[in-house]
Design an enzyme around this catalytic site. Structure first.
Site, short mmCIF file in Angstrom:
data_model
loop_
_atom_site.label_atom_id
_atom_site.label_comp_id
_atom_site.label_asym_id
_atom_site.label_seq_id
_atom_site.Cartn_x
_atom_site.Cartn_y
_atom_site.Cartn_z
N ASN A 272 -13.05 -3.47 2.04
CA ASN A 272 -14.02 -2.39 2.14
C ASN A 272 -14.92 -2.40 0.90
O ASN A 272 -14.43 -2.51 -0.22
CB ASN A 272 -13.30 -1.03 2.24
N HIS B 76 -6.94 -6.06 2.06
CA HIS B 76 -5.84 -5.45 2.82
C HIS B 76 -5.28 -6.51 3.78
O HIS B 76 -6.03 -7.13 4.54
CB HIS B 76 -6.34 -4.29 3.69
N ASP C 176 0.85 -1.19 0.00
CA ASP C 176 0.00 0.00 0.00
C ASP C 176 0.88 1.25 0.00
O ASP C 176 1.87 1.32 0.73
CB ASP C 176 -0.92 -0.01 1.23
N ILE C 177 0.52 2.22 -0.80
CA ILE C 177 1.31 3.45 -0.94
C ILE C 177 1.27 4.30 0.33
O ILE C 177 2.15 5.13 0.56
CB ILE C 177 0.81 4.25 -2.18
N HIS D 89 -10.07 -5.36 -3.45
CA HIS D 89 -8.74 -5.63 -2.88
C HIS D 89 -8.87 -6.07 -1.44
O HIS D 89 -9.74 -5.60 -0.70
CB HIS D 89 -7.83 -4.40 -3.00
P1 AMP Z 1 -9.85 1.26 0.15
O1 AMP Z 1 -10.23 2.37 1.06
O2 AMP Z 1 -10.17 -0.09 0.73
O3 AMP Z 1 -10.42 1.44 -1.25
O4 AMP Z 1 -8.28 1.30 0.06
C1 AMP Z 1 -7.55 1.74 -1.04
C2 AMP Z 1 -6.09 1.68 -0.67
O5 AMP Z 1 -5.32 1.84 -1.85
C3 AMP Z 1 -5.64 2.74 0.33
O6 AMP Z 1 -5.10 2.12 1.49
C4 AMP Z 1 -4.57 3.52 -0.46
O7 AMP Z 1 -3.50 3.94 0.35
C5 AMP Z 1 -4.13 2.51 -1.50
N1 AMP Z 1 -3.57 3.06 -2.72
C6 AMP Z 1 -4.06 4.09 -3.46
N2 AMP Z 1 -3.29 4.29 -4.55
C7 AMP Z 1 -2.28 3.36 -4.49
C8 AMP Z 1 -1.15 3.06 -5.32
N3 AMP Z 1 -0.88 3.75 -6.44
N4 AMP Z 1 -0.34 2.05 -4.94
C9 AMP Z 1 -0.58 1.36 -3.81
N5 AMP Z 1 -1.65 1.59 -2.99
C10 AMP Z 1 -2.47 2.58 -3.32
#
Ligand code: AMP
Ligand code: ZN
Length: 115
Positions: free
Chosen positions: A88, A103, A31-32, A101
């Protein structure tokens, strides 16, 4: 594959990310914006927007998401200390990326309550 989807771009190699595992069904990357020492996202290679769009044909892939999470937890050294798996779906859950996805969070005692 969706042209507008950030995670499809990562899967396709069009957007850089720290990929920790990939096979013909799933891709896993860090995760970024990590909220724990280990924070990995495990995604189906097929574009599925959320659990609301799941169909019976996806069941094998979704099962494989969880097996991959278990294997990565072992690889990260958190299988015994424990970890949290979160999906989520929709606004109330805070879903911001509409490509399903899982987590994988671990490496610390979780502070957040479930609700
Ligand atoms: P959600 O709230 O479950 O949709 O989580 C989306 C997740 O994607 C968040 O934890 C973000 O930090 C992560 N995210 C967004 N853009 C990127 C990216 N380019 N690379 C890796 N993780 C990302
Ligand atoms: Zn996608």
């Amino acid at each position: 594959m969706s042209n507008e989807c950030l995670f499809c771009k990562i899967i396709g190699g069009d957007l850089p990310s720290e990929i920790v595992y990939r096979d013909d069904q799933v891709t896993a990357f860090r995760d970024i914006n990590p909220v724990a020492p280990t924070h990995i996202l495990i995604v189906p290679n097929k574009h599925i927007a959320s659990t609301n769009e799941l169909s019976p044909e996806d069941e094998t892939t979704i099962g494989h998401l969880f097996t991959t999470a278990k294997n990565l937890a072992t690889q990260e050294g958190i299988a015994q200390s424990g970890y949290r798996l979160i999906i989520n779906t929709g606004p109330d859950a805070g879903q911001i990326i509409f490509h399903l996805h899982l987590h994988l969070l671990g490496g610390q005692r979780m502070r957040h309550p479930m609700g």
